[in-house]
Enzyme design. Sequence first.
Site: not given
Length: 489
Positions: A254-257, A262
């Site tokens: 996830s781009k929020r990971d 990323q």
Amino acid sequence: MTNDVRVRYAPSPTGHLHIGNARTALFNYLYAKHFDGKFIIRTEDTDDKRNVAGGEESQLSFLKWLGIEWDEGADVGGDYGPYRQMERLDLYTKYVNELLESGLAYKCYMTEEELDAEREEQKANGQVPKYSGAHCNLSEEQIAAFEQEGRLPSIRMRVPANKTYRFNDIVRGNITFESSDFGDWVIVKKNGIPTYNFAVAIDDHLMRITHILRGEEHISNTPKQMMIYEAFGWEAPTFGHMTLILNEERKKLSKRDQHVLQFIEQYHDLGYLPEAMFNFITLLGWSPVGEEEIFDKNKLIEIFDPERLSTSAAIFDPQKLKWMNNQYIKMFDHETIVKLTLPHLIESGRLPKDMDNEKKAWAENVISLYEEQLRYGAEIVELTDMFFNEKIEYDEDAMEVLRGEQVPEVLQVYADKLIHLDEFNKDTIKAAIKETQKETKQKGKKLFMPIRVATTGQTHGPELPMAIELLGKSVIIKRLDEILHELKA
């Protein structure tokens, strides 16, 4: 459809080049080059609300950094342009009108509020929300009334009833969808801009795309695109949907990971090598024959076999990437490694931007100590701590070494030897260690470990005599004096 292989990567200029998008581009590139085909870049910029300034340029620049070149695109031209969707609106209008005239598409005047209410009612009734077709057969009077209200229409594709859509996926084999799974879907939004599934099908046909490799999140888009092909009597391309990339916890990237970097730009900025990134990303969802994992670009083009695309999710392992990048670093010459690392030492403030020749030569020698273990360029800042920290902070492992019964004698004798050296270089420093061994009768770890810890603050590290030389006589004597004072206190 042409027999020549033509594939495309179609980025949206909504941000930086993501790992997953880079993999899509890379697999398409390898597919094209392996089969002597053409690789096309087409910019899908119709989502103007999400587009960011410089997004297209950023993505293309990092594709080039990875070593991916294309045969056609907005920046290089080609016979099937324009290569930006917003420059192709007149083309889409032509095909929209054909669908409207044939009755395969129609205008829908429902407002967002009406559509929301319809979806909520379907959910309340336990139904899967989809467009009901409420405006699929409007009369001329109804249309005139809506337009009199000032309503703007979207245009919807009329989904055929009771039809099965089948395609043989390169990765997953046979996949089927039923038309009853879909409501009539929007092909042109109220603002006149075509939707993704409509525009992409038109573009892929007009650009003679033969094979489409993309992420598995696009599987559900495929039947909609097949409807467009069927409506115009066109032959659909061959589809292949690659599996997800997961993090080490087996969760979708996830781009929020925050656990995994990323974007390709982040790896560039940290001093990863593009050759290593190209190699590593290729192995995310594809495997070669045998156990070998290190391949240059030309070899990967030669051995790329789409039948070896994995049906299991790929795991992004940051440690493996560091290992692989280290393998590549060890293949390069000293000058290349200096170019990779020196900017990070300057950016961190440890070295001045403008160095004289003596200072630069010293910095290059420091860097050379770590070439074998260096995993990425920015790591040089952490690795070289001992050369830039005035005071050593000894950790517990280091203190355990320094508590040895023989340590004060070893360090005192060694300090005396160094003080009297006329020349301070790795050879004389090494000779002083041997003399200390003879005088103290200590050897092995009991000799070397106290000297290493006292002079560098580390229990392991690069070649000790060279490290001591680069630290300099005054620094080393000062460190030995300080630790001897502490041990005798």
